[in-house]
Design an enzyme around this catalytic site. Structure first.
Site, PDB file in Angstrom:
ATOM      1  N   GLY A  73      39.981  40.552  37.545  1.00  0.00           N
ATOM      2  CA  GLY A  73      39.556  41.958  37.657  1.00  0.00           C
ATOM      3  C   GLY A  73      38.025  41.861  37.358  1.00  0.00           C
ATOM      4  CB  SER A  74      35.688  40.357  35.189  1.00  0.00           C
ATOM      5  OG  SER A  74      36.218  40.656  34.063  1.00  0.00           O
ATOM      6  CG  ASN A 153      40.527  48.527  28.629  1.00  0.00           C
ATOM      7  OD1 ASN A 153      39.764  49.599  29.149  1.00  0.00           O
ATOM      8  ND2 ASN A 153      39.824  47.804  27.818  1.00  0.00           N
ATOM      9  CB  ALA A 202      47.424  37.808  38.580  1.00  0.00           C
ATOM     10  CG  HIS A 203      45.302  38.124  33.009  1.00  0.00           C
ATOM     11  ND1 HIS A 203      45.182  38.644  31.646  1.00  0.00           N
ATOM     12  CD2 HIS A 203      44.335  38.338  33.381  1.00  0.00           C
ATOM     13  CE1 HIS A 203      44.023  38.959  31.431  1.00  0.00           C
ATOM     14  NE2 HIS A 203      43.432  39.046  32.487  1.00  0.00           N
ATOM     15  CB  THR A 239      39.209  25.389  47.284  1.00  0.00           C
ATOM     16  OG1 THR A 239      38.364  24.464  48.148  1.00  0.00           O
ATOM     17  CG2 THR A 239      40.641  24.978  47.680  1.00  0.00           C
ATOM     18  CB  CYS A 327      32.087  42.900  14.714  1.00  0.00           C
ATOM     19  SG  CYS A 327      30.678  42.904  13.539  1.00  0.00           S
TER      20      CYS A 327
HETATM   21  C1  LIG Z   1      41.702  43.249  31.783  1.00  0.00           C
HETATM   22  C2  LIG Z   1      40.783  44.181  32.566  1.00  0.00           C
HETATM   23  C3  LIG Z   1      39.839  43.898  33.269  1.00  0.00           C
HETATM   24  C4  LIG Z   1      39.138  42.352  33.529  1.00  0.00           C
HETATM   25  O1  LIG Z   1      40.309  41.533  34.195  1.00  0.00           O
HETATM   26  P1  LIG Z   1      40.110  40.067  34.163  1.00  0.00           P
HETATM   27  O2  LIG Z   1      41.359  39.836  35.138  1.00  0.00           O
HETATM   28  O3  LIG Z   1      40.748  39.826  32.869  1.00  0.00           O
HETATM   29  O4  LIG Z   1      38.636  39.690  34.563  1.00  0.00           O
HETATM   30  C5  LIG Z   1      39.018  44.982  34.008  1.00  0.00           C
HETATM   31  N1  LIG Z   1      39.187  46.217  33.800  1.00  0.00           N
HETATM   32  C6  LIG Z   1      40.176  46.615  33.057  1.00  0.00           C
HETATM   33  C7  LIG Z   1      40.570  48.100  32.649  1.00  0.00           C
HETATM   34  C8  LIG Z   1      40.878  45.678  32.284  1.00  0.00           C
HETATM   35  O5  LIG Z   1      41.844  45.931  31.408  1.00  0.00           O
END
Ligand SMILES: *Cc1c(COP(=O)(O)O)cnc(C)c1O
Length: 390
Positions: A73-74, A153, A202-203, A239, A327
């Site tokens: 996602g990032s 999130n 995906a995760h 790749t 923190c």
């Molecule tokens: C987890 C998350 C991301 C980042 O995704 P990654 O695959 O961990 O880089 C971006 N946006 C939101 C809202 C997320 O919850």
């Protein structure tokens, strides 16, 4: 001995679905070919990628050719923001919301610092929702991009994405949506949503870490972030993470097949949790509005104690929850999302996030409430401030 965890942090990451792992294994073993190779071992890997692309496209009702695999996602968020910004010479204004993921907010900061962009950050109400009229008022002829997430999130609030999309369409501005916490969890149909680009990971949907995708509408033309061998139609060289992509595809297919079942199940578990929580523990409240959120995310405040201490005590008991701040000593590190919905520093410090998954059981909810009650009571017995307030 393997310690048994009671996991309530599905917004941070999810375990692999067993059939995702099973589908991935051949691509980590015998089917190790490079998808760009011309012999059949390579072709086989290429075919597997295209099947995954189709399954992911189906999940969001898109065409295969508009899906570009990334490392997550990032990267998808960075690709679109930087890709649009580096193409634009005169329009240097971006509109975003105050509750975006750091992958969006930090990229906006970067574009401001290093490329002279002006960033407008739209505030949210106490439910964590942006006002579409406010977005419209800040649009200028310099606005090139609006980026607003679909589901937050930390508190789970759902944004009026369709309205924002229509607004952007009217003004001919690119609309990007970080849909990482939405796709696979709530219905998502691109035929009904005027979105120009979106990010998926995906995760967060029971697939592997380190893989995700960017969806791009065909009319959009951006510069890629990574150059090289021209994989992913030249949009993302390198790749391919074949096994990861295969796992992502299976996870997407499962998410689509089980969407309604999972959603209903999680609503039931969330309601069970809230009933038990309110009947067992005094002086706790929800951050955000339960009716405006996805059922899987519950952000809770326990007065008189530190979320950090509570999470660490729960960890000792084998229960995983997330805290609202990395923190809690400095105000600047406190959750920007809870700040944005108007919570005080003290309220933010006393908050934790519980997120429910498709594999969560009623027994785990019971166990969570039992452990929460025990920990909250213990921490409050040490808290002179709480003792005085009750
Ligand atoms: C987890 C998350 C991301 C980042 O995704 P990654 O695959 O961990 O880089 C971006 N946006 C939101 C809202 C997320 O919850």
């Amino acid at each position: 001995m393997h310690k048994q965890h009671i996991y309530f942090d599905y917004n941070a990451t999810t375990p692999l679905d067993p059939s995702v792992l099973e589908g991935m294994l051949p691509y980590l073993q015998d089917n190790f070919g490079n998808p760009s190779s011309t012999y059949s071992l390579g072709f086989h890997a290429k075919q597997a990628i295209e099947i995954a692309r189709k399954d992911i496209a189906n999940l969001i009702h898109a065409e295969n050719g508009n899906i570009f695999f990334t490392s997550g996602g990032s990267e998808a968020n960075s690709t679109i923001l930087k890709g649009i910004a580096t193409k634009s010479s005169d329009k240097k204004h971006i509109i975003t919301s105050s509750i975006e993921h750091p992958a969006i907010l930090k990229t906006c900061d970067y574009l401001k610092k290093h490329h002279g962009f002006q960033i407008t950050t739209i505030p949210v109400n106490s439910a964590g929702i942006v006002d579409v009229n406010h977005i419209e008022r800040t649009i200028t002829e310099k606005t090139i991009l609006v980026t607003v997430m679909m589901v937050n999130n930390e508190i789970g609030s759902i944004q009026p994405i369709k309205k924002i999309g229509n607004l952007c369409k009217k003004h001919k501005i690119h609309f990007h949506c970080d849909a990482v916490q939405a796709v696979g969890k709530i219905p998502f149909n691109l035929n009904e949503l005027p979105i120009d680009s979106l990010s998926i990971s995906a995760h967060k949907i029971y697939g592997p870490k380190g893989v995700g995708c960017l969806y791009l509408r065909e009319s959009v033309n951006i510069l890629p972030l990574i150059l090289g061998g021209s994989q992913e139609f030249g949009m993302r060289s390198g790749t391919e993470n074949v096994a990861g992509i295969v796992g992502f595809g299976i996870a997407a297919k499962l998410a689509q097949e089980n969407l309604h079942y999972n959603y209903t199940k999680i609503v039931r578990l969330r309601n069970l949790f809230l009933n038990k929580l309110y009947s067992e523990i005094d002086d706790c409240s929800i951050n955000g509005e339960i009716n405006d959120t996805v059922p899987s995310t519950i952000n809770i405040q326990f007065s008189g104690i530190r979320g950090e201490s509570l999470a660490s005590m729960l960890n000792e008991l084998g229960v995983c929850v997330s805290i609202a701040s990395a923190c809690s000593s400095t105000s600047s590190k406190l959750s920007h999302v809870l700040k944005a919905i108007g919570k005080t520093d003290e309220e933010i410090r006393s908050s934790i996030r519980v997120s429910i998954g498709t594999v969560t059981t009623e027994e785990e909810i019971d166990e969570l409430v039992r452990n929460l009650k025990q920990s909250v009571m213990k921490l409050r017995s040490f808290s002179p401030k709480y003792q005085l307030s009750v």
